[in-house]
Design an enzyme around this catalytic site. Structure first.
Site, PDB file in Angstrom:
ATOM      1  N   THR A 391       0.839  -1.186   0.000  1.00 23.05           N
ATOM      2  CA  THR A 391       0.000   0.000   0.000  1.00 23.05           C
ATOM      3  C   THR A 391       0.873   1.234   0.000  1.00 23.05           C
ATOM      4  OG1 THR A 391      -1.670  -1.208   1.211  1.00 23.05           O
ATOM      5  CG2 THR A 391      -1.837   1.173   1.310  1.00 23.05           C
ATOM      6  N   THR A 409      -3.659   0.792  -3.074  1.00 19.24           N
ATOM      7  CA  THR A 409      -3.134  -0.495  -2.606  1.00 19.24           C
ATOM      8  C   THR A 409      -3.326  -1.612  -3.626  1.00 19.24           C
ATOM      9  OG1 THR A 409      -3.276  -2.115  -0.789  1.00 19.24           O
ATOM     10  CG2 THR A 409      -5.346  -1.121  -1.492  1.00 19.24           C
ATOM     11  N   GLU A 411      -2.964  -4.552  -1.865  1.00 15.61           N
ATOM     12  CA  GLU A 411      -3.082  -5.371  -0.659  1.00 15.61           C
ATOM     13  C   GLU A 411      -1.706  -5.863  -0.199  1.00 15.61           C
ATOM     14  OE1 GLU A 411      -3.888  -6.142   2.334  1.00 15.61           O
ATOM     15  OE2 GLU A 411      -3.305  -8.220   2.084  1.00 15.61           O
ATOM     16  N   GLU A 428      -6.767  -8.158  -3.055  1.00 18.78           N
ATOM     17  CA  GLU A 428      -7.548  -7.453  -2.023  1.00 18.78           C
ATOM     18  C   GLU A 428      -8.606  -8.326  -1.372  1.00 18.78           C
ATOM     19  OE1 GLU A 428      -6.588  -4.277  -0.248  1.00 18.78           O
ATOM     20  OE2 GLU A 428      -6.106  -4.256  -2.375  1.00 18.78           O
ATOM     21  N   ASP A 431      -8.575  -9.496   2.120  1.00 15.02           N
ATOM     22  CA  ASP A 431      -8.954  -8.603   3.223  1.00 15.02           C
ATOM     23  C   ASP A 431     -10.358  -8.939   3.751  1.00 15.02           C
ATOM     24  OD1 ASP A 431      -6.694  -7.146   3.679  1.00 15.02           O
ATOM     25  OD2 ASP A 431      -7.392  -5.300   2.755  1.00 15.02           O
ATOM     26  N   SER A 456      -8.250  -1.056   6.186  1.00 13.98           N
ATOM     27  CA  SER A 456      -7.784  -0.236   7.307  1.00 13.98           C
ATOM     28  C   SER A 456      -7.338   1.140   6.836  1.00 13.98           C
ATOM     29  CB  SER A 456      -6.578  -0.903   7.976  1.00 13.98           C
ATOM     30  OG  SER A 456      -6.915  -2.163   8.454  1.00 13.98           O
ATOM     31  N   GLY A 477       0.349   0.074   5.728  1.00 10.20           N
ATOM     32  CA  GLY A 477       0.795  -0.804   6.809  1.00 10.20           C
ATOM     33  C   GLY A 477      -0.334  -1.588   7.443  1.00 10.20           C
ATOM     34  N   GLY A 478      -1.301  -1.995   6.627  1.00 10.97           N
ATOM     35  CA  GLY A 478      -2.371  -2.861   7.117  1.00 10.97           C
ATOM     36  C   GLY A 478      -3.026  -2.293   8.360  1.00 10.97           C
TER      37      GLY A 478
HETATM   38  N1  GLU Z   1      -5.078  -3.996   2.049  1.00  9.84           N
HETATM   39  C1  GLU Z   1      -4.917  -3.313   3.286  1.00  9.84           C
HETATM   40  C2  GLU Z   1      -6.113  -2.438   3.561  1.00  9.84           C
HETATM   41  O1  GLU Z   1      -6.836  -2.121   2.685  1.00  9.84           O
HETATM   42  C3  GLU Z   1      -3.708  -2.461   3.328  1.00  9.84           C
HETATM   43  C4  GLU Z   1      -2.474  -3.275   3.311  1.00  9.84           C
HETATM   44  C5  GLU Z   1      -1.231  -2.465   3.597  1.00  9.84           C
HETATM   45  O2  GLU Z   1      -1.273  -1.348   4.042  1.00  9.84           O
HETATM   46  O3  GLU Z   1      -0.162  -2.959   3.364  1.00  9.84           O
HETATM   47  O4  GLU Z   1      -6.321  -2.050   4.650  1.00  9.84           O
END
Ligand code: GLU
Length: 572
Positions: A391, A409, A411, A428, A431, A456, A477-478
């Site tokens: 992302t 992103t 993902e 994605e 998720d 997130s 960062g998820g």
């Molecule tokens: N796919 C995640 C999200 O949409 C983000 C992943 C990431 O930040 O590395 O929240």
């Protein structure tokens, strides 16, 4: 939060975010004479793409789109037109809207989508590297919709910098090399990925190698000339669907009709007050904006400024507020077009005050469970939440004072590893909660046809108490994204830090009862103070952060990247 989240969190490839104006070095930003526009992006080449559009008189929306396209070329591990994103746009007079370009599940997807024939979940990476994980990409539809409403320059001009980067070539920098090494199982999954980024012996191309991505240049040319329909119908759409279907081991695989049916959605932005400032972020299907507003709102009754920026109690309160917000997130957050998400209730000031009353400055609370906000639905269960990295966040302020905050992103690093037209297709859909039920109860974030997986991401904007544009911020960062974002906002508002200082604050995060303190910072020295406050299970680790921000300072807009990321972008 589960082990997968933590494992992926600790494996995050680092990235950078940078500067303004007119190629001014980061160090010079503070002294630059009243910069009236700014771009922050994780890669200087993409940032330059956005800046070039602003120099030509483009709007913040134009520049953000050009940055997104350029990142598809130079940072394919993190984002691209094969993925999706969220964009929040706020004008100088305070009008804010948001665009949802989140990927969607195909119409044939079912809640059992990720289950094997035996009814069990396969290992996570098997779900990732398959057509099952690919959602219909949303970034081009988002860009087309936002451009139609807020573009100043012709659509095709926004593609010029990205076409030049893909056709003339770009150098592999250390950060990309690291991703090609650590995520080789995705980047080299398809023949096209291997051909672009690896040598004959299967080794990643060395740092400094110039890569030409001609297929991507041609894809961009087609979309520049043909508009959104060149992506969502015709040859490209057919190729996307065929590539995904060829790797989908069950009925219901993505079709060209699924691609054609994609729509980016304009949604109301989610705004709340924090100490007189107005913070606006993204609502569902991301949990990010809700979490940011909850973390901040639950802290409002504490005088953090008086406690001080280097006081463990300040950051203990921050951890406690996170724990409450993440408990709610696990239970309620999902695509609000499919399940009832009590969005307003979750950020309702009275609800946040009641939740905040659970926080004590003296010690941790016991077990943290989700609350019951106004409008809460019944019969939802917690879900698992596998997350990886992949992302990028970028931000633009233009000469009219319009702020754009965009998180994009694929993902995980290089998404699913499947490639079409020179770009990677996202993963994605992992998720979603891969398991549709927990303890016999449906998970809100289960797979459903046409649904968007929970995110997130939390692209955010802040207006100061007089209503003036003040800050554009977000992160990759998820699950750490809302925490990084809230921390940066607290740094700016409570402690008066500039953009770089706010992003550079030591990172800490609660994962249920476990607490990560960033090693090598004063937090590490204060680990005993956190233990004394009741945080028994402490991990000292590097911080997997990748935030970006533009902040208004005394001399104008000030764009920054995380100071930990210095050196990650340069090619020696
Ligand atoms: N796919 C995640 C999200 O949409 C983000 C992943 C990431 O930040 O590395 O929240």
């Amino acid at each position: 939060m589960n082990r997968l989240v933590l494992a992926s969190l600790l494996a995050l490839p680092l990235a950078g975010c940078a500067t303004y104006p007119n190629d001014t070095a980061l160090d010079d930003v503070a002294t630059a004479a009243s910069p009236v526009w700014a771009v922050s992006a994780a890669d200087p080449r993409a940032q330059e793409a956005g800046e070039s559009i602003l120099r030509k008189g483009g709007s913040a929306t134009d520049a953000a789109i050009a940055t997104m396209l350029a990142l598809t070329v130079v940072e394919p591990q993190s984002s691209g037109i094969g993925g999706g994103g969220f964009m929040v746009r706020g004008t100088a007079d305070g009008s804010v809207t948001s665009y949802d370009g989140r990927e969607t599940a195909p119409s044939g997807a079912t809640p059992e989508w990720f289950l094997g024939e035996d009814g069990e979940l396969p290992p996570f990476i098997e779900s990732v590297r398959s057509g099952l994980s690919v959602g219909v990409p949303g970034n081009i539809a988002l860009a087309a919709k936002a451009h139609a409403e807020h573009g100043r320059l012709p659509w095709a001009e926004l593609f010029e910098p990205a076409i030049a980067l893909a056709r003339d070539g770009f150098e592999i920098n250390p950060r990309m090399y690291n991703s090609l090494t650590s995520a080789k199982n995705r980047a080299a999954f398809s023949e096209s990925g291997r051909a672009l980024f690896y040598d004959a012996a299967g080794e990643p191309l060395a740092v400094g190698t110039r890569v030409v991505n001609e297929p991507l240049a041609q894809t961009f040319e087609a979309i520049a000339a043909g508009g959104r329909s060149a992506f969502y119908s015709g040859d490209l759409a057919a190729e996307i669907a065929a590539t995904v279907a060829a790797d989908t081991p069950r009925a219901g695989a993505m079709t060209a009709a699924d691609v054609a049916a994609y729509e980016a959605k304009e949604r109301d932005a989610l705004c709340g007050d924090y100490r007189g400032y107005r913070v606006c972020s993204m609502g569902p299907p991301t949990s990010g904006g809700i979490a940011v507003l909850q973390i901040l709102g639950q802290l409002e009754r504490f005088d953090l400024t008086a406690l001080g920026v280097d006081n463990p109690v300040t950051w203990h309160l921050f951890l406690e507020s996170q724990r409450l917000a993440y408990a709610d997130r696990e239970l309620y957050a999902a695509d609000s077009d499919f399940v009832s998400v009590p969005v307003r209730g979750l950020v309702d000031p009275d609800y946040l005050a009641a939740r905040s009353a659970l926080i004590s400055a003296d010690s941790t609370m016991g077990e943290v469970t989700a609350g019951t906000p106004p409008g809460a639905p019944q019969a939802l269960a917690d879900g698992d939440e596998p997350e990886e990295q992949g992302t990028t966040h970028f931000a633009v302020v233009d000469d009219a004072g319009t702020m754009v905050s965009y998180t994009s992103t694929v993902e995980g690093p290089f998404g699913s590893g499947l490639m079409v037209g020179g770009f990677f297709l996202n993963n994605e859909l992992t998720d979603f909660s891969r398991a549709p039920e927990v303890d016999g109860r449906l998970v809100a974030n289960r797979v459903e046809p046409g649904k968007r997986p929970r995110s997130s991401m939390s692209p955010s904007l802040v207006y100061d108490p007089s209503g003036q544009p003040f800050m554009v911020v977000g992160a990759a960062g998820g699950g750490t994204i809302p925490v990084q974002t809230a921390r940066s906002i607290i740094g700016a508002i409570d402690f008066g830090l500039d953009a770089e200082e706010a992003l550079g604050l030591p990172f800490l995060m609660a994962f249920g009862d476990r607490v990560l303190l960033e090693e090598g910072t004063w937090l590490e020295e204060q680990a005993d103070a956190f233990r004394a406050l009741g945080h028994g299970d402490i991990m000292l680790r590097e911080a997997p952060v990748k935030a970006g921000a533009i902040l208004r300072g005394a001399s104008g807009w000030n764009a920054a990247r995380d100071p930990r990321l210095e050196g990650q972008l340069e090619t020696p």
